[in-house]
Design an enzyme around this catalytic site. Sequence first.
Site, PDB file in Angstrom:
ATOM      1  N   VAL A  85      44.047  36.627  28.480  1.00 32.96           N
ATOM      2  CA  VAL A  85      42.669  36.184  28.663  1.00 32.96           C
ATOM      3  C   VAL A  85      42.085  36.869  29.897  1.00 32.96           C
ATOM      4  CG1 VAL A  85      42.912  33.993  27.442  1.00 32.96           C
ATOM      5  CG2 VAL A  85      43.519  34.124  29.855  1.00 32.96           C
ATOM      6  N   THR A  86      40.783  36.738  30.074  1.00 30.15           N
ATOM      7  CA  THR A  86      40.035  37.606  30.990  1.00 30.15           C
ATOM      8  C   THR A  86      40.391  37.440  32.461  1.00 30.15           C
ATOM      9  OG1 THR A  86      38.171  37.779  29.485  1.00 30.15           O
ATOM     10  CG2 THR A  86      37.715  38.170  31.809  1.00 30.15           C
ATOM     11  N   PHE A  87      40.312  36.243  32.983  1.00 34.17           N
ATOM     12  CA  PHE A  87      40.475  36.093  34.430  1.00 34.17           C
ATOM     13  C   PHE A  87      41.887  36.434  34.902  1.00 34.17           C
ATOM     14  CE2 PHE A  87      36.284  34.893  34.655  1.00 34.17           C
ATOM     15  CZ  PHE A  87      35.894  34.452  35.917  1.00 34.17           C
ATOM     16  N   GLY A 144      35.880  34.799  27.457  1.00 37.64           N
ATOM     17  CA  GLY A 144      36.977  35.187  28.337  1.00 37.64           C
ATOM     18  C   GLY A 144      38.275  35.391  27.655  1.00 37.64           C
TER      19      GLY A 144
END
Length: 713
Positions: free
Chosen positions: A233-235, A713
Site C-alpha cells: 500500500v502507498t504510505f 492508497g
Amino acid sequence: MSMRPHDNPERVANSEASADEHTLYEHTSDDEGYDGRPSGELSEGDHDILESEDERERLLTQDEGLRGMLGRKGSGVKVGKWDRKKEMKKRRKGGDAESSTLMYEMEEGIGASRTSLRSRRSSESDEQRLLAIRSQKKARRQSLLRRIGIYVSIIILFVVLLAAAYQNSTPKDIKDAAAMVSNGTSLFAPTTILISLDGFRADFLYRNLTPTLNQFIQEGISPKYMLPSFPSVTFPNHYTMATGMYPEAHGVVGNTFWDPSLEKEFFYTDPERSLQPHWWGGEPLWVTAEKQKVRTAVHMWPGSEAHILDQEIAYIDKYNGSEMLPRKVDRVMGLLDLPGPKDIGASANTPRPQLIAAYVPNVDGDGHKYGPNSTEIRKTIANADAMLGAILKGLHERNLTNIVNVIVVSDHGMATTDVSRLIQLEDLIDPQELSHIDGWPLYGLRPKNASSLPRLYKQVKERTASNPNVEVYLRDENMPTRYHFSKNQRIAPLWIVPKTGWAIVTKDEFDVEEGKKKGDVYHPRGLHGYDHEHPLMRAIFVARGPAFPHVGGSKMDPFQNIELYNIVCDSIGLKPAPNNGTLRLPLQPTGHHNDTQTSPDETPDDPVSTYPSPSSSSSLATMSSTFDSLSSILASASGLENPSSEPALDETSTLDMPASETAVESEDKGESGHKESLWEWLAHEAEGVKEWVDGFIHDHVPEQGDGNKGKGG
C-alpha cells in the site's frame, strides 16, 4: 768510572741530552724510583721542560700501549699527524675503556712491564670490544627506528588534522566545484529528479500508451519490474523508498494502524493523525540530503510534511490531490531554473535544489475509482506519460539531459475487484471481540482480551479452511519471513490476508449477500495491498543520467524497493543512513531489453484466474456481472467503424461511460424481465460464445470500473 745518566738527578737540568731522552730513560726503569726535587722547588724552565716531557711521554706511551695490545714488537716511536688521526678515529669507533685503562697504566710506569699480559688478554679484549660495538650498533638502529616511527606518526596526525580542518572549514559547494558541470549558462552540482507514479503497474508499459516511458527505458537502465514491500500500500511503500527500510523497521506499517505504546491511531488521510514526527522512523532522503548540505525539494511525497528529525527542508510542497499534471511540470522546471550557488543572484533563501522528489497520485486514484483495466485508466496512464515527456523536454531545452539524473518509480500495482471476490468479516469473527482493525484490504485484528488470541486464531482458521483465497497468520508465530512484517508492536497480532483480487469487508462497508442479490458493483474497482511478490503488484524503476553510465536499454535483475534509497544517495554523492538495502551504484546490467533471449513482456491475468471461487453461486454472480456490463459495452462498440482499432480516448466517447452506469441500466432491464431471458440464452450459448467474448474483451474493450469507496492508497 763512568756514571749512568740517571745516577745524578741534578745533571738533568745541565745535561746536553735532550729532554726527550731523559724522559724515555726515566720511565723505562722498573727497578728504581724517582727522587727528584719537589715540584715547588723547580724553576720556571724546569716546569716548561716537564710539561713538554709529559706531553711527549703521553703520546709515546699511548702508541706503545696500542702496539702492545696488537702484539706488535719494536721500540720505534712515531709521533706525527697521521698517527694522531688514526688515534682519533679509533677513539670515535669505540677505542673503549680497556684502551683508556692501558694508557693510564703506562703513564704511571706500569705499561712497559705488562706488555706480555696485555698481549695475552688482547683476544678477549677484541671479542668484548666487538660485542660492545655490535650492541651499540643495535641500540643505534633501535633508536633510529623509534625516531622514524615518531616522525611518521607526527606527519600522519598532521595530515589528518589538516584534512579535518579543511572538511570543517570549506563549504560543500566549493568542495564539489570540481564535480560541477556547465549547461552553457550555469554550473550544476550532481542533481537527481525522483518521480513516483503511484499505482503504476509494471505491465502498464505494454499497452502502447507510454511512448515516453518506453523510449526512456531504451535510453537508461531498468529491470522488468521492481518489487514493492509488504503490505503493498502507498504510505508504507513510499516511506520505504525514502528510507531504504522495511515497514516493520521504519514504523509506518500500513495506511491505517494502532500504536499500543502511544495509544493512538495512524490514519493516512487525516493530517491530525499522520503528520506527527513520532510516526515516522528512520531517516528519509530529504533529511539525509539536508543534513549533508544538499538542498532538497519535496513535492507532495507521503511523510514529507511531518518535520521528521526536526530537520528543515528547503522546499516542502503540501499535498494537493487536485493539482493538474502540467503544474507539476512547471514546478520541477521552476526549481531547476533557480540560480545555482555560483550564479549571479544566488540566494540562501531560494537555493537551487540538487534533489527533487515528486509524487504523482493520478494513476492510483483512477485505478481505485475505475479499475486497472478501464478505459478511464488508459487515459490517465497516457497523461502521466505525457507529463514525464514534458519534464524530459524541459531538460533537453536547458541542455540538462546529460547533467541531471532522472529516476521514475512506482510504489505498487493494482488488481481488479468484484463482488464475487469479497469475504465478509462478520462470517469469520465477531467485531465486538476486537478493539482495533488495521489495514485494508488485508485486515490486522487486535482482540480486546489478549488471552483470547489463540481461540480467535483457531476460529478464523477453521472458518476459512474451505476458502483457498484467504490466509491467516499470527504475527509472532507463522507470519512469512519474506514479508518482513513481524518485528514491530504496531503490527497487529492476528492477520487475515486475502489473495490478490479478493477483499475483506465489514457489513457497514458492503453487505456481500445483499450486494450479490441486488447486483451491486463493489467500490473501489481496483485494489492493492496484497502479497508484494504477486505479478499484479509489481512496480517500475527506470533511471537515466550521468550516475547511470550504461548502454541505453540496459536490463538488470529485479530488486525490492528497499534498494532505492541507496541508489538515490549515491547518485548525488550522499552518505546513506543505516538501512536494509545493499544495492549500490554503479548498477550491474545483466543484458539488454532488446536481446533475443530476453523473456517476453508479461501481462498477468487480471482479474486473477488462478484462485477458484468458494461456491458455484459466486461463479454465477461473476458471469452475471461480466455479461451485464458487456451488454452495454457491445451496444456502444457496435457503432464503431473499425471494431478492431484501439478505442479512442476522447472524453466524449461512449466508451468513457463508467461501468456503474451500464450496470444500473442492465439492472433496470432485469427488473422488467429482460435480464432473466438474456441469462437463459447465455446459459445455452455459453460454450460457443465464451471464446469470442474473452478475445473481444482482451483485445478491444478493457473492463469498465466505477466509483471510489473513499479508501485510496
